[in-house]
Design a protein around this motif. Structure first.
Motif, PDB file in Angstrom:
ATOM      1  N   GLN A   1       0.838  -1.208   0.000  1.00  0.00           N
ATOM      2  CA  GLN A   1       0.000   0.000   0.000  1.00  0.00           C
ATOM      3  C   GLN A   1       0.868   1.251   0.000  1.00  0.00           C
ATOM      4  O   GLN A   1       1.846   1.351   0.737  1.00  0.00           O
ATOM      5  CB  GLN A   1      -0.938  -0.002   1.207  1.00  0.00           C
TER       6      GLN A   1
ATOM      7  N   SER B   1      -5.140   0.669  -2.162  1.00  0.00           N
ATOM      8  CA  SER B   1      -5.883   0.005  -1.088  1.00  0.00           C
ATOM      9  C   SER B   1      -5.457  -1.448  -0.960  1.00  0.00           C
ATOM     10  O   SER B   1      -4.916  -2.048  -1.898  1.00  0.00           O
ATOM     11  CB  SER B   1      -7.380   0.047  -1.379  1.00  0.00           C
ATOM     12  N   ASN B   2      -5.752  -2.022   0.205  1.00  0.00           N
ATOM     13  CA  ASN B   2      -5.455  -3.441   0.424  1.00  0.00           C
ATOM     14  C   ASN B   2      -6.324  -4.324  -0.463  1.00  0.00           C
ATOM     15  O   ASN B   2      -5.878  -5.362  -0.941  1.00  0.00           O
ATOM     16  CB  ASN B   2      -5.668  -3.802   1.898  1.00  0.00           C
ATOM     17  N   SER B   3      -7.569  -3.901  -0.712  1.00  0.00           N
ATOM     18  CA  SER B   3      -8.446  -4.721  -1.557  1.00  0.00           C
ATOM     19  C   SER B   3      -7.883  -4.835  -2.972  1.00  0.00           C
ATOM     20  O   SER B   3      -7.994  -5.879  -3.621  1.00  0.00           O
ATOM     21  CB  SER B   3      -9.867  -4.164  -1.581  1.00  0.00           C
ATOM     22  N   GLN B   4      -7.239  -3.764  -3.441  1.00  0.00           N
ATOM     23  CA  GLN B   4      -6.598  -3.811  -4.763  1.00  0.00           C
ATOM     24  C   GLN B   4      -5.446  -4.821  -4.755  1.00  0.00           C
ATOM     25  O   GLN B   4      -5.244  -5.558  -5.715  1.00  0.00           O
ATOM     26  CB  GLN B   4      -6.074  -2.416  -5.119  1.00  0.00           C
TER      27      GLN B   4
ATOM     28  N   TRP C   1      -5.212  -7.577  -2.952  1.00  0.00           N
ATOM     29  CA  TRP C   1      -5.744  -8.947  -3.011  1.00  0.00           C
ATOM     30  C   TRP C   1      -6.209  -9.291  -4.426  1.00  0.00           C
ATOM     31  O   TRP C   1      -5.980 -10.398  -4.910  1.00  0.00           O
ATOM     32  CB  TRP C   1      -6.930  -9.110  -2.051  1.00  0.00           C
ATOM     33  N   MET C   2      -6.870  -8.330  -5.091  1.00  0.00           N
ATOM     34  CA  MET C   2      -7.369  -8.589  -6.450  1.00  0.00           C
ATOM     35  C   MET C   2      -6.212  -8.879  -7.412  1.00  0.00           C
ATOM     36  O   MET C   2      -6.273  -9.802  -8.205  1.00  0.00           O
ATOM     37  CB  MET C   2      -8.206  -7.406  -6.957  1.00  0.00           C
TER      38      MET C   2
ATOM     39  N   GLN D   1      -4.693 -12.321  -6.724  1.00  0.00           N
ATOM     40  CA  GLN D   1      -5.536 -13.402  -7.237  1.00  0.00           C
ATOM     41  C   GLN D   1      -5.559 -13.428  -8.769  1.00  0.00           C
ATOM     42  O   GLN D   1      -5.715 -14.483  -9.366  1.00  0.00           O
ATOM     43  CB  GLN D   1      -6.938 -13.312  -6.642  1.00  0.00           C
TER      44      GLN D   1
ATOM     45  N   VAL E   1      -4.131  -7.213   9.026  1.00  0.00           N
ATOM     46  CA  VAL E   1      -4.966  -7.122   7.817  1.00  0.00           C
ATOM     47  C   VAL E   1      -5.001  -8.489   7.139  1.00  0.00           C
ATOM     48  O   VAL E   1      -6.057  -8.968   6.716  1.00  0.00           O
ATOM     49  CB  VAL E   1      -4.430  -6.034   6.850  1.00  0.00           C
TER      50      VAL E   1
ATOM     51  N   TYR F   1      -8.289 -10.907   6.572  1.00  0.00           N
ATOM     52  CA  TYR F   1      -8.696 -11.248   5.212  1.00  0.00           C
ATOM     53  C   TYR F   1      -8.705 -12.763   5.003  1.00  0.00           C
ATOM     54  O   TYR F   1      -9.645 -13.313   4.411  1.00  0.00           O
ATOM     55  CB  TYR F   1      -7.769 -10.564   4.208  1.00  0.00           C
TER      56      TYR F   1
ATOM     57  N   GLN G   1     -11.665 -14.340   6.527  1.00  0.00           N
ATOM     58  CA  GLN G   1     -12.929 -14.090   5.815  1.00  0.00           C
ATOM     59  C   GLN G   1     -13.139 -14.995   4.609  1.00  0.00           C
ATOM     60  O   GLN G   1     -14.112 -14.846   3.890  1.00  0.00           O
ATOM     61  CB  GLN G   1     -12.990 -12.619   5.350  1.00  0.00           C
TER      62      GLN G   1
ATOM     63  N   ALA H   1     -10.453 -15.795   2.206  1.00  0.00           N
ATOM     64  CA  ALA H   1      -9.383 -15.732   1.198  1.00  0.00           C
ATOM     65  C   ALA H   1      -8.356 -16.834   1.403  1.00  0.00           C
ATOM     66  O   ALA H   1      -7.570 -17.139   0.515  1.00  0.00           O
ATOM     67  CB  ALA H   1      -8.688 -14.374   1.248  1.00  0.00           C
TER      68      ALA H   1
END
Length: 199
Positions: free
Chosen positions: A88, A110-113, A115-116, A119, A132, A136, A139, A141
């Motif tokens: 980040q 962002s952290n969500s970016q 992970w995407m 993957q 974090v 994740y 949840q 992942a």
């Protein structure tokens, strides 16, 4: 945010939340645009020159490497050399990835970016805050991703304020102690991480 909200309520006030890029947070608190940073901020010596810190509210933090489950080449920090690594923007994780001699360190908003991209196979690994990653993977992942290598210890997570805002700093520290004493802190910790906080 749950903890920040509980602290502000304990102080008898109300929180208004603003979402910002991580690298914009310190300038925003310095300029008075926001009163407090609640964003997984590590208490580094560099930041201590710019802002005032609360007491540490999370000490299980450190930095870890997350890769896809099918990855067999990255097992620790030395294996990041020559790889495409995400972190980040504005965080200490960027420096760690650079020190590990990654071929490219992609600085993400962002952290969500992160992970995407991991993957989607556009990154080989992500260097990220341990809590974090813990959350994740808990949840779901964890079916595609895994945590590898040894954790690099952090200096502890803190809230941050404008240098001269002693009143808010002291109020937050007092409320944090009260939430730890009355069990609220432990409830929030277990909600997010599924295990008791280490004392």
């Amino acid at each position: 945010l749950d903890l920040a909200d509980a602290i502000i309520k304990q102080m008898g006030s109300k929180m208004e939340f603003k979402s910002m890029g991580f690298d914009a947070l310190i300038p925003a608190v310095q300029s008075g645009q926001i009163d407090m940073i609640a964003a997984g901020l590590d208490a580094t010596p560099e930041r201590a020159k710019q802002v005032a810190f609360s007491d540490v509210y999370f000490k299980d933090n450190g930095y870890c490497i997350v890769v896809r489950k099918d990855n067999t080449t990255i097992n620790d920090w030395a294996d990041l050399a020559g790889k495409n690594v995400g972190a980040q923007v504005g965080t200490y994780q960027v420096k760690l990835a650079q020190e590990a001699k990654a071929a490219e360190v992609k600085q993400l908003d962002s952290n969500s970016q992160a992970w995407m991209e991991l993957q989607a196979n556009t990154l080989d690994a992500v260097v990220i805050d341990q809590p974090v990653a813990m959350y994740y993977l808990k949840q779901g992942a964890g079916k595609d991703l895994k945590n590898v290598g040894t954790q690099k210890d952090g200096s502890g997570m803190v809230f941050a304020f404008k240098k001269d805002n002693k009143q808010l700093q002291e109020g937050v520290n007092k409320a944090l102690k009260e939430l730890k004493a009355n069990g609220t802190y432990d409830k929030i910790y277990e909600k997010w991480f599924g295990k008791p906080a280490s004392k």
